[in-house]
Design a protein around this motif. Structure first.
Motif, short mmCIF file in Angstrom:
data_model
loop_
_atom_site.label_atom_id
_atom_site.label_comp_id
_atom_site.label_asym_id
_atom_site.label_seq_id
_atom_site.Cartn_x
_atom_site.Cartn_y
_atom_site.Cartn_z
N UNK A 318 17.15 28.13 58.21
CA UNK A 318 15.84 28.12 59.00
C UNK A 318 16.23 27.88 60.22
N UNK A 319 17.36 27.22 60.53
CA UNK A 319 17.89 26.85 61.93
C UNK A 319 16.85 25.45 62.39
N UNK A 320 16.27 24.71 61.33
CA UNK A 320 15.63 23.34 61.61
C UNK A 320 16.64 22.50 61.75
N UNK A 321 16.37 21.38 62.38
CA UNK A 321 17.35 20.23 62.62
C UNK A 321 16.72 19.08 61.92
N UNK A 322 17.47 18.23 61.59
CA UNK A 322 17.10 17.11 60.52
C UNK A 322 18.02 15.86 60.71
N UNK A 323 17.43 14.61 60.80
CA UNK A 323 18.31 13.51 61.01
C UNK A 323 18.81 12.83 59.51
N UNK A 324 18.65 13.65 58.39
CA UNK A 324 19.19 13.49 57.02
C UNK A 324 19.24 14.66 56.12
N UNK A 325 20.25 14.97 55.28
CA UNK A 325 20.18 15.97 54.50
C UNK A 325 21.64 16.78 54.78
N UNK A 326 21.72 18.00 53.97
CA UNK A 326 22.93 18.77 54.10
C UNK A 326 22.84 20.20 55.00
N UNK A 327 23.90 20.28 56.02
CA UNK A 327 23.62 21.42 56.76
C UNK A 327 25.03 21.05 57.77
N UNK A 328 24.94 22.12 58.70
CA UNK A 328 25.94 22.04 59.60
C UNK A 328 25.85 21.01 60.72
N UNK A 329 26.87 20.36 60.97
CA UNK A 329 26.98 19.15 61.84
C UNK A 329 26.64 19.45 63.21
N UNK A 330 25.74 18.83 63.87
CA UNK A 330 25.67 18.98 65.42
C UNK A 330 25.71 17.61 65.72
N UNK A 331 26.96 17.63 66.84
CA UNK A 331 27.02 16.45 67.58
C UNK A 331 26.33 16.33 68.77
N UNK A 332 25.74 15.07 69.07
CA UNK A 332 24.82 14.82 70.25
C UNK A 332 25.52 13.68 70.89
N UNK A 333 25.44 13.61 72.11
CA UNK A 333 26.00 12.86 72.99
C UNK A 333 26.64 13.07 74.32
N UNK A 334 27.02 12.05 75.34
CA UNK A 334 27.77 12.45 76.44
C UNK A 334 29.22 12.69 76.08
N UNK A 335 29.75 12.29 75.03
CA UNK A 335 31.05 12.81 74.80
C UNK A 335 31.48 14.12 74.27
N UNK A 336 30.14 14.99 74.04
CA UNK A 336 30.44 16.39 73.96
C UNK A 336 31.28 16.97 75.07
N UNK A 337 32.08 17.97 74.82
CA UNK A 337 32.94 18.56 75.85
C UNK A 337 32.15 19.62 76.99
#
Length: 917
Positions: A318-337
């Motif tokens: 679905x492409x939906x984002x969630x803060x729990x569950x199983x799926x592709x890890x999306x890293x968020x933060x100022x340390x992203x290249x």
């Protein structure tokens, strides 16, 4: 805080503490401040602001100091693996659009020149006393860049910003409990971004970064010995590397942070016996380390995010984002290249934003718990981890298909990677693997190459990988073939890593392998045979690696019980020799001699007539009117036709010559019928110092044994064998020491062939071995025999490029005419039938320079010379490898002159004259 300011603050905050240490040398933070500041100023004078500075070095304190200097400069720190293939090195440098290369090997200067970038050799700069005042300059928003691969197989760079560095340092200090009293091991290659966490994590905490001194061939062995002697408070290493350390080394690590690949239960339990255990996860695109966990029991977790990061998961459907569950890890933060420099197509689409913050789509599938803990599930594409490096098989497949000019498919079978391609053309799996080794680093190379028919396709026109896997399935080996099957599997791993076959009794280091190759071999064998068994076998070999010895230890052998490789080979030779010795009297007694009207009675059997030396011997025999039985590996008639054209002889000159194949000779022996012989002159032998010993044993040595049997059956009274000076200067009983002293498989095979020939002495046959140096005296018609000659190719190449490699000792040379006379003088029993080393003249470096039109000022070290020649592409890789193998020895120890004419001068003058016609 930007990286240069962060380092300046750390150096001045911890001033008098020890920052960096190796054997016999240490630096305080204050000393590092001064030296790296001075080097940074020098870099500033050499490199425009904001440009990338390539650092091609690793595993030395010198390279670490320069890395810190580049980080403090106004350039962008960009480490490179100095062991990359030359073309790959130049391609990476061009993609980086670098302003400067810092290197520690002079051969890299040639690569920089080829890539068109400025270069500094660290040894030429030294350690400046004071830094010049730094002027104001605009810095790049990129803190450092790290190479990875692109979807097209082209190199690309991950540009990492300054934003995540301070959070990285704070997280490492807090979560790994790094204190100012800790010794932190610097293990990772600078080109592997784990070294960033080692260096910055230690310095931020005021700890000491320790670089082990490399005290042998193997870097892993050096680290293991260092840890056993000195220990470490913290080591950040991949699990597969930890498993390779010896027990004493593992026992002295107080804290270990596993990284780079999945942690197994065996490694966890072993590490937990000795200290605290941490498991880290982080892609290059997230400033090295994203999450961390301290484990008190084994569990499938990669911990919780570090400071400044958070995790969300994306549903692939679905492409939906969630803060729990199983799926592709999306890293968020100022340390992203910041993204990929040099990316093509949609590669930068993995960098995005989430709720206004930078985000990176990892392609890793995880389970995210409500409390923030992460469990790794797998990949959603074809990326895998090998030797701590992430490899995208689709990327590598694309690169290899393009450069090899053929359709290929990379297939995973458990942890083994196969490259499957069609069997078209003259390529063999070995030749393709050798080419692949020149295109990609070892962690991207497949383990095996498999040739097949057309690659099966799906209805959509893509390679049907499932069909390929089914095609590749093979039955398991029979139980009584277990040892042979294990050795074959081990040799397959070694061949895949080194890019060519080696003799089972040869160390990989003797075959040109590196410490990285050793690690890859260890990892692969552990996957196949289990961690503990492989660990015990490697410990028994003291971190050397000989395939056959490994198999013996794997089967439970001990160091005391196992024979050395040379002793094992000697036993094999003695067994074959004794069987031959027992057979020869029956051949001598039972064979019926049938007169041959062409060659007459008591003729001479000659092998190698199509070769350079054998051709001259046949010409002498024709002049003497002797009957000759020529035994050839190819078409016998073509051998005689070629000889006639080469020496300008009439057909009538061959009236007393008969030519047969080795197969026909074997038929004569088996039938116990054939003409009577007077003598044998055995000149036929494949001259190739790079072939593994087994190839020589099944080829030239087998043919020698057949000729020996023929000599016995056909009543030969003498046997002269054309051996080689590289077999050694002493004649005596074959021993393990003599086999060890022979420097390469070809030379060892000559000693083995001599031993088989010696069995004829028991029949009263006079045996003589002649060991000549390099044989010349070519006429224009002979020049085809120079095409694979390493020595004349070296002189000719040196003349073209204007420099000569440094050659130690003397080069032993023979004149073909004089040598042919020596061989003929050995026919029949008598005082001349004695074994001898044959050297007519030796040439020191000075004379070689004169023949090449060069002077002493044109001499460079061999490594630099070979790098320059390799970059020019003038010499074929096999011939270049033969040159390198020949120059690896000490050279002939003494001067010698038996003939007055200048053999080499005549040769080079003839070649030069013929090139003008």
């Amino acid at each position: 805080m930007e990286l240069p300011d962060l380092l300046t603050d750390l150096f001045r905050r911890h001033r008098d503490r020890t920052a960096l240490r190796t054997a016999g040398r240490s630096w305080t933070y204050q000393e590092l401040d001064r030296v790296t500041g001075a080097l940074a100023a020098r870099i500033g004078r050499e490199c425009p602001p904001g440009r990338r500075v390539l650092v091609a070095g690793e595993h030395t304190i010198e390279a670490t100091v320069w890395a810190l200097a580049v980080m403090r400069s106004h350039g962008v720190y960009t480490p490179m693996n100095p062991g990359l293939p030359a073309d790959r090195f130049v391609e990476f440098a061009r993609v980086a659009e670098a302003g400067l290369l810092v290197c520690f090997d002079r051969a890299a200067l040639l690569r920089a020149e080829r890539a068109g970038i400025a270069a500094l050799h660290a040894g030429d700069v030294g350690w400046p006393a004071e830094a010049a005042p730094a002027g104001e300059t605009t810095r790049s928003r990129v803190a450092y860049s790290i190479f990875t691969s692109g979807s097209t197989g082209n190199p690309k760079l991950v540009d990492v910003g300054h934003g995540g560095l301070l959070n990285l340092c704070r997280s490492l200090r807090r979560r790994l409990d790094i204190t100012p009293d800790d010794d932190v091991l610097q293990f990772g290659s600078l080109s592997f971004d784990a070294s960033i966490t080692e260096i910055l994590g230690a310095l931020y905490a005021g700890a000491t970064l320790v670089v082990p001194a490399q005290d042998g061939v193997s870097w892993l062995g050096s680290v293991s010995r260092h840890l056993a002697a000195h220990g470490a408070d913290l080591a950040m290493i991949p699990p597969s590397v930890y498993a390779r350390l010896d027990a004493a080394a593992r026992g002295r690590i107080r804290k270990v942070q596993f990284c780079g690949e999945a942690l197994g239960e065996n490694e966890y339990r072993e590490a937990a016996r000795h200290g605290r255990v941490f498991n880290a996860y982080g892609p290059t695109e997230a400033t090295v380390c994203f999450s961390l966990a301290e484990l008190t029991e084994f569990e499938n977790t990669i911990g919780t995010p570090n400071d400044g990061f958070r995790a969300v998961v994306r549903d692939p459907e679905t492409g939906a984002y969630a803060t729990a569950g199983t799926g592709e890890l999306i890293i968020v933060g100022d340390g992203v290249a910041l993204g990929y420099a040099g990316a093509t197509g949609t590669e930068n689409d993995v960098f995005r934003t989430y709720e206004g913050s930078p985000a990176y789509a990892t392609g890793d599938v995880v389970t995210l718990a409500p409390d923030g803990r992460l469990a790794y599930v797998g990949r959603n594409d074809e990326q895998i981890k090998r030797l701590g490096h992430r490899v995208n098989l689709a990327h590598v497949e694309s690169l290899l298909a393009r450069h090899l000019g053929r359709d290929v498919a990379l297939i995973r079978r458990d942890e083994t990677i196969l490259l499957v391609t069609t069997g078209e053309g003259a390529d063999t799996p070995e030749s393709l693997m050798a080419r692949i080794r020149g295109l990609v680093p070892v962690w991207e190379a497949p383990d095996h190459v498999v040739l097949t028919g057309e690659l099966p396709l799906t209805p959509g026109g893509k390679v049907d990988r499932n069909a390929l896997r089914d095609r590749l399935d093979t039955p398991a080996p029979a139980e009584d073939d277990a040892d042979a099957a294990v050795l074959a599997q081990v040799l397959g791993v070694v061949t895949a890593v080194l890019g060519r076959e080696i003799d089972p009794e040869t160390s990989i280091f003797d075959a040109g392998g590196s410490s990285l190759a050793m690690i890859q071999i260890q990892v692969k064998l552990s996957e196949a045979h289990g961690e503990h068994a492989v660990e015990a076998a490697f410990a028994a070999m003291d971190y050397d690696f000989v395939p056959a010895t490994f198999v013996r230890h794997l089967g439970g052998g001990t160091v005391a019980a196992a024979a050395s490789p040379a002793e094992t080979l000697l036993h094999r030779v003695e067994r074959d020799r004794d069987a031959l010795r027992a057979e020869l009297p029956t051949l001598r007694r039972d064979t019926r001699h049938d007169p041959d009207p062409a060659i007459g009675d008591r003729a001479v059997l000659l092998t190698g007539a199509s070769g350079f030396i054998g051709g001259h011997v046949l010409d002498r025999l024709l002049t003497a009117g002797r009957g000759v039985l020529v035994v050839a590996t190819g078409d016998p008639e073509r051998v005689l036709t070629g000889h006639r054209a080469r020496f300008g002889r009439a057909a009538a000159d061959y009236a007393r010559v008969r030519a047969i194949t080795y197969a026909e000779l074997e038929q004569w022996i088996d039938r116990r019928r054939g003409p009577a012989l007077d003598a044998v002159l055995h000149c036929g032998y494949q001259v190739n110092h790079l072939l593994p010993l087994d190839s020589h044993l099944t080829g030239s040595v087998r043919n020698t044994t057949l000729v020996v049997r023929g000599a016995a059956a056909l009543g030969a009274r003498s046997f002269a064998f054309l051996s080689a000076a590289s077999a050694g200067r002493e004649f005596g009983p074959l021993s393990a020491a003599a086999l060890t002293a022979a420097g390469d498989p070809y030379s060892r095979s000559k000693l083995i062939a001599e031993e088989h020939v010696n069995t004829l002495a028991g029949l009263g046959c006079a045996v003589a071995h002649y060991r000549p140096g390099l044989v010349y005296g070519h006429r224009p018609e002979d020049h085809d025999h120079l095409k694979d000659d390493w020595f004349t190719a070296l002189i000719g190449t040196a003349r073209r490029v204007g420099v000569m490699p440094r050659i130690t000792g003397h080069v032993p040379v023979c004149d073909v005419g004089t040598l042919a006379g020596t061989l003929l003088a050995g026919i029949g029993p008598g005082p001349d039938a004695r074994s001898a080393v044959v050297v007519h003249r030796t040439y020191p470096l000075g004379e070689l320079l004169a023949h090449a039109g060069l002077t002493a000022a044109d001499v460079v070290e061999p490594a630099e010379w070979f790098e320059r020649v390799r970059a020019g592409g003038e010499v074929s890789p096999p011939l270049l490898a033969a040159m390198q193998a020949a120059l690896s020895g000490p050279g002939w120890p003494t001067a010698h002159r038996e003939v007055e004419h200048d053999i080499l001068g005549r040769l080079l003058g003839s070649v030069h004259a013929s090139s003008r016609r």
